[in-house]
Design an enzyme around this catalytic site. Structure first.
Site, mmCIF file in Angstrom:
data_model
loop_
_atom_site.group_PDB
_atom_site.id
_atom_site.type_symbol
_atom_site.label_atom_id
_atom_site.label_comp_id
_atom_site.label_asym_id
_atom_site.label_seq_id
_atom_site.Cartn_x
_atom_site.Cartn_y
_atom_site.Cartn_z
ATOM 1 C CE LYS A 47 38.660 -41.425 56.907
ATOM 2 N NZ LYS A 47 38.352 -40.571 55.745
ATOM 3 C CD GLN A 91 38.130 -40.797 52.123
ATOM 4 O OE1 GLN A 91 37.665 -40.862 53.250
ATOM 5 N NE2 GLN A 91 39.363 -40.390 51.886
ATOM 6 C CG ASP A 114 35.651 -34.965 56.635
ATOM 7 O OD1 ASP A 114 36.693 -35.346 57.186
ATOM 8 O OD2 ASP A 114 35.168 -35.493 55.610
HETATM 9 N N1 GUN Z 1 40.510 -37.242 51.679
HETATM 10 C C1 GUN Z 1 41.739 -36.997 52.182
HETATM 11 N N2 GUN Z 1 41.658 -36.558 53.457
HETATM 12 C C2 GUN Z 1 40.336 -36.528 53.752
HETATM 13 C C3 GUN Z 1 39.621 -36.166 54.933
HETATM 14 O O1 GUN Z 1 40.163 -35.769 55.972
HETATM 15 N N3 GUN Z 1 38.275 -36.290 54.849
HETATM 16 C C4 GUN Z 1 37.648 -36.718 53.722
HETATM 17 N N4 GUN Z 1 36.317 -36.783 53.732
HETATM 18 N N5 GUN Z 1 38.272 -37.047 52.624
HETATM 19 C C5 GUN Z 1 39.616 -36.959 52.647
#
Ligand code: GUN
Length: 278
Positions: A47, A91, A114
């Site tokens: 990211k 995350q 998100d």
């Molecule tokens: N863990 C797995 N997929 C995601 C996501 O799309 N966002 C976040 N914050 N954590 C994740």
């Protein structure tokens, strides 16, 4: 035919980068990583790289797994009040002692890139979306490239998680599809899949869905990323057998995965613009 997520994501990232180059301020994304789960660390690093390439300002906040709930909430509050930051992402999954729901609800919905905050999920359910969960939104972008009109199509979503299955079903319903949501207790899963014009698999079981469960001519979207003992990554769909039956199918890797990150950038740009208008 293959839906090339890597290619679609690359084009989306380039479009975003071109737009960002013209802005007076860089859109800012803060990513919080708690603990040292290796898979999460890889996602967070990717990211960060994507942000730099697109010309975003990015902050990575790495805290030990022992962080208290209160300390994490105050970190989020600091970012809520930081004008350089347009998007905040924590995350997941979080260590056991932290309450993911409380953490998500603490994020300013205007910065919830998100799309997990109840306000953003509520807006998606009301077909009045603002920030939409990245993976389902990325899947909608991929589906659009097939040129297939989703209205009236039967979509079967396998998996009912908050991150993928549930918001995915709402996205498809908002596109006026007929939607069946399956979960681990669903009876006769293969029979339900056999009726699907569009299958979205998000269960996390390697190669679970076989080609002979798929209707001829279907579109198959595989959200699963499963690591085999030999280190290979495979999806939830048995690609070899399913590709013979489906009209369109996404590969793993190189399918949905790259779309999630590109869509996160898209959401951060959306949040930036909405905040600027305020
Ligand atoms: N863990 C797995 N997929 C995601 C996501 O799309 N966002 C976040 N914050 N954590 C994740």
């Amino acid at each position: 035919m293959i839906i090339d997520g890597k290619q679609i994501a690359q084009e989306l990232r380039q479009t975003i980068a071109n737009e960002v180059a013209l802005l007076e301020r860089k859109p800012g994304l803060a990513v919080i990583l708690i603990g040292d789960d290796p898979a999460s660390a890889v996602y967070v690093r990717n990211k960060g790289i994507a942000c730099k390439e697109a010309g975003f300002y990015s902050e990575k906040i790495n805290k030990p797994a022992s962080i208290t709930q209160a300390a994490l909430l105050s970190e989020i509050e600091r970012l809520n009040n930081d004008d350089k930051i347009d998007g905040i992402l924590v995350q997941l999954p979080l260590p056991q002692h932290l309450d993911a729901n409380l953490v998500i609800e603490a994020i300013n919905p205007a910065k919830d890139v998100d799309g997990f905050h109840s306000e953003n999920i509520g807006k998606l359910m009301q077909n009045n979306p603002f920030l939409r969960p990245c993976t389902p939104k990325g899947v909608m972008t991929m589906l659009k490239t097939t040129g297939v009109d989703l209205a009236g199509k039967h979509c079967v979503v396998v998996g009912a998680s908050n991150i993928v299955g549930r918001p995915m079903a709402m996205e498809l319903l908002n596109a006026r599809a007929t939607v069946t949501i399956c979960n681990s207790k669903t009876q006769d899963l293969s029979g339900k899949l056999k009726q699907a014009d569009i299958v979205v698999a998000a269960v996390g079981i390697a190669n679970m869905i076989q080609g002979d469960w798929i209707k001829s001519g279907a579109i198959v979207i595989d959200v699963g990323i499963n690591k085999l003992d030999n280190g290979h990554l495979v999806g939830d769909v048995d690609f070899e057998s399913a590709q013979k039956v489906a009209d369109w199918i996404t590969p793993v890797p190189g399918g949905v995965g790259p779309m999630t990150i590109a869509t996160l950038l898209e959401n951060t740009l959306t949040a930036y613009k909405a905040r600027k208008e305020k």
